[in-house]
Write an enzyme that holds these catalytic residues in place. Sequence first.
Site, PDB file in Angstrom:
ATOM      1  N   LEU A  96      80.549 107.513  28.540  1.00 28.81           N
ATOM      2  CA  LEU A  96      81.153 108.944  28.239  1.00 28.81           C
ATOM      3  C   LEU A  96      79.908 110.559  27.778  1.00 28.81           C
ATOM      4  O   LEU A  96      80.203 111.578  27.404  1.00 28.81           O
ATOM      5  CB  LEU A  96      82.177 109.011  27.292  1.00 28.81           C
ATOM      6  CG  LEU A  96      83.248 108.461  27.577  1.00 28.81           C
ATOM      7  CD1 LEU A  96      84.167 107.651  26.113  1.00 28.81           C
ATOM      8  CD2 LEU A  96      84.733 108.466  29.028  1.00 28.81           C
ATOM      9  N   SER A  97      79.054 109.353  28.294  1.00 33.15           N
ATOM     10  CA  SER A  97      77.868 110.912  28.052  1.00 33.15           C
ATOM     11  C   SER A  97      78.036 112.167  29.443  1.00 33.15           C
ATOM     12  O   SER A  97      78.156 111.906  29.732  1.00 33.15           O
ATOM     13  CB  SER A  97      76.498 109.962  27.873  1.00 33.15           C
ATOM     14  OG  SER A  97      76.015 109.990  29.331  1.00 33.15           O
ATOM     15  N   HIS A  98      77.396 113.074  28.669  1.00 35.01           N
ATOM     16  CA  HIS A  98      77.903 114.035  29.879  1.00 35.01           C
ATOM     17  C   HIS A  98      76.255 114.190  30.209  1.00 35.01           C
ATOM     18  O   HIS A  98      75.357 113.483  29.926  1.00 35.01           O
ATOM     19  CB  HIS A  98      77.607 115.527  28.990  1.00 35.01           C
ATOM     20  CG  HIS A  98      78.950 115.753  28.525  1.00 35.01           C
ATOM     21  ND1 HIS A  98      79.106 115.132  26.628  1.00 35.01           N
ATOM     22  CD2 HIS A  98      80.223 116.613  28.415  1.00 35.01           C
ATOM     23  CE1 HIS A  98      80.046 115.945  26.939  1.00 35.01           C
ATOM     24  NE2 HIS A  98      80.616 116.128  27.298  1.00 35.01           N
ATOM     25  N   MET A 156      71.743 109.745  22.857  1.00 35.71           N
ATOM     26  CA  MET A 156      72.122 109.262  24.038  1.00 35.71           C
ATOM     27  C   MET A 156      71.108 108.926  24.324  1.00 35.71           C
ATOM     28  O   MET A 156      70.318 108.401  24.847  1.00 35.71           O
ATOM     29  CB  MET A 156      73.648 108.948  24.003  1.00 35.71           C
ATOM     30  CG  MET A 156      74.374 108.681  23.540  1.00 35.71           C
ATOM     31  SD  MET A 156      74.838 107.688  22.153  1.00 35.71           S
ATOM     32  CE  MET A 156      73.906 106.376  23.079  1.00 35.71           C
ATOM     33  N   GLU A 157      69.790 110.063  25.057  1.00 39.46           N
ATOM     34  CA  GLU A 157      69.422 109.780  26.264  1.00 39.46           C
ATOM     35  C   GLU A 157      68.234 109.277  25.691  1.00 39.46           C
ATOM     36  O   GLU A 157      67.344 108.880  25.730  1.00 39.46           O
ATOM     37  CB  GLU A 157      69.561 111.578  26.880  1.00 39.46           C
ATOM     38  CG  GLU A 157      70.215 112.020  27.980  1.00 39.46           C
ATOM     39  CD  GLU A 157      71.496 112.526  26.976  1.00 39.46           C
ATOM     40  OE1 GLU A 157      72.340 112.255  27.721  1.00 39.46           O
ATOM     41  OE2 GLU A 157      71.248 111.971  25.848  1.00 39.46           O
ATOM     42  N   ASP A 188      60.906  93.138  30.096  1.00 40.18           N
ATOM     43  CA  ASP A 188      60.331  91.913  31.941  1.00 40.18           C
ATOM     44  C   ASP A 188      59.067  92.153  31.837  1.00 40.18           C
ATOM     45  O   ASP A 188      58.439  90.943  32.427  1.00 40.18           O
ATOM     46  CB  ASP A 188      60.424  93.092  32.122  1.00 40.18           C
ATOM     47  CG  ASP A 188      60.735  92.594  33.843  1.00 40.18           C
ATOM     48  OD1 ASP A 188      61.589  91.497  33.998  1.00 40.18           O
ATOM     49  OD2 ASP A 188      60.854  93.699  34.936  1.00 40.18           O
TER      50      ASP A 188
END
Length: 160
Positions: A74-76, A112-113, A127
């Site tokens: 739901l992020s733009h 969020m980014e 990793d």
Amino acid sequence: MSFNHFDDQGRAIMVDVSGKQPTLRTATAAATVAMKPETLADLLAGRTTKGDVLGVARLAGIAAAKKTPELIPLSHPLAIHHAAVDFETEPETGTITVKATVRAFERTGVEMEAMTSAAVAALTIYDMCKGADKGITIGDICLLFKEGGKSGTWQREEPA
């Protein structure tokens, strides 16, 4: 408290930001990677079999900021104007703090980014080092700072 990612029937929606004016948005997030001090010493001395761990993690974090809408449903999709990933190392404890900053002139924030950037950079470190240290942990993924938009400036008060 209301959650704006749901409509009146409780269905998930992408928030409508079309009526908002674009403003400069900035966010900084962090993630912590903990490993054996000797693993971090090898990483910092360039004695890893996979090359420049922090350089690759930096690029992975920057790429992740740009790919956030593909990972967080739901992020733009945003036009990112700046993304940077930096590292603070504590050799005596084997800790790396990843800090990611994202900036955009947009209608919605870039928190969020920034958080996705920090998380993916931390995962990349894991990793690339897991062959040498299976006990590596990732934690404390959090927003440190955000600025811009209707809610203004926010800064985390307690240390992350």
